[in-house]
Design a protein around this motif. Structure first.
Motif, PDB file in Angstrom:
ATOM      1  N   LEU A   1       2.750   0.761  -7.794  1.00  0.00           N
ATOM      2  CA  LEU A   1       3.026  -0.638  -8.081  1.00  0.00           C
ATOM      3  C   LEU A   1       2.091  -1.149  -9.176  1.00  0.00           C
TER       4      LEU A   1
ATOM      5  N   GLU B   1       2.179  -6.674  -8.683  1.00  0.00           N
ATOM      6  CA  GLU B   1       2.976  -6.377  -7.490  1.00  0.00           C
ATOM      7  C   GLU B   1       2.076  -6.118  -6.289  1.00  0.00           C
TER       8      GLU B   1
ATOM      9  N   ASP C   1       0.793  -9.449  -5.100  1.00  0.00           N
ATOM     10  CA  ASP C   1       1.818 -10.184  -4.351  1.00  0.00           C
ATOM     11  C   ASP C   1       1.957  -9.638  -2.932  1.00  0.00           C
ATOM     12  N   ARG C   2       1.948  -8.308  -2.822  1.00  0.00           N
ATOM     13  CA  ARG C   2       2.088  -7.688  -1.506  1.00  0.00           C
ATOM     14  C   ARG C   2       0.884  -8.040  -0.624  1.00  0.00           C
TER      15      ARG C   2
END
Length: 255
Positions: free
Chosen positions: A109, A113, A116-117
């Motif tokens: 990722l 990303e 965000d996760r």
């Protein structure tokens, strides 16, 4: 689902696990309980693939771990989340970096990303404002929640927890129990918890496997415990006057 068939594990002449058969169900909290020396820690490490066993099989959705090649075992490990007894956070990293660590290890990722996760799981465990704290600035309960966030950030199919309530006060322990149960149901994870905490058993024990001397002495749910005549279970569970009283009240309600 995880299926265990005729599992045996020895260390030299010491036969620790002696033919265990059981299943751990998806979307449920599955607990392994037993006295010290019963084999539950060795059992958990076999499930995690940390110990090789001499006989039997452990299969994850039909895939037998010891039959997989190195790459396939790596792929399966990427589907596993782990909450360690002492949380096992990295002191040199802040909470956000700790949670992002499995993403750096197992995914490709982008940084945004991963961010965000990590933001999502920290919010899910109610730590959205703790990103830049170091572990030593967090309470024991907060550290456990960080450990849970890190364990689920890679969206695992399987979640293993080793004594997740160790060292916590009773109120915080209930919070952690409920959080694990909610996450298990929300993400439909196969969750396996190694525990000696009978409060956890009675709060979230949907499937309980009781080990004694390396054998599966009993299995059932928290509701079955109240009605079982298995002497090994009743000796273990009702060793305190509190649980003896609870069982007596439960049985009286059935009359």
């Amino acid at each position: 689902m995880i299926e265990v068939k005729d599992l045996h594990k020895s260390f030299g002449d010491a036969h620790i696990l002696k033919g265990i058969n059981t299943t751990f169900e998806q979307g449920k909290t599955n607990l392994i309980i037993g006295q010290s020396g019963s084999g539950k820690t060795v059992f958990l490490k076999c499930l995690l693939g940390l110990f090789k066993y001499e006989k039997g099989t452990i299969s994850y959705e039909g895939k037998v771990f010891q039959n997989l090649d190195k790459d396939e075992q790596g792929d399966l490990r990427a589907e596993i989340g782990m909450v360690f007894q002492g949380s096992a956070l990295f002191d040199s990293m802040n909470i956000l970096e700790n949670v992002m660590f499995p993403l750096r290890m197992f995914t490709k990722l982008s940084k945004s990303e991963m961010q965000d996760r990590a933001d999502f799981v920290l919010k899910r465990v109610q730590l959205e404002d703790a990103h830049f704290k170091k572990p030593n600035e967090a309470s024991g309960g907060m550290q456990k929640r960080v450990a849970i966030a890190r364990a689920i950030v890679n969206r695992p199919k399987y979640l293993f927890c080793d004594e997740p309530n160790s060292g916590l006060d009773p109120k915080t322990a209930i919070v952690i129990d409920n959080l694990i149960k909610e996450i298990t149901e929300e993400f439909n994870i196969t969750t396996v918890i190694n525990s000696h905490d009978m409060n956890s058993v009675m709060e979230i024990g949907e499937k309980i496997v009781f080990l004694k001397n390396g054998l599966k002495a009993w299995e059932g749910s928290k509701h079955n415990i109240f009605s079982t005549d298995n002497e090994a279970v009743t000796d273990f569970v009702y060793s305190s006057n509190l649980f003896k009283k609870v069982r007596r009240m439960y049985n009286e309600d059935l009359l």
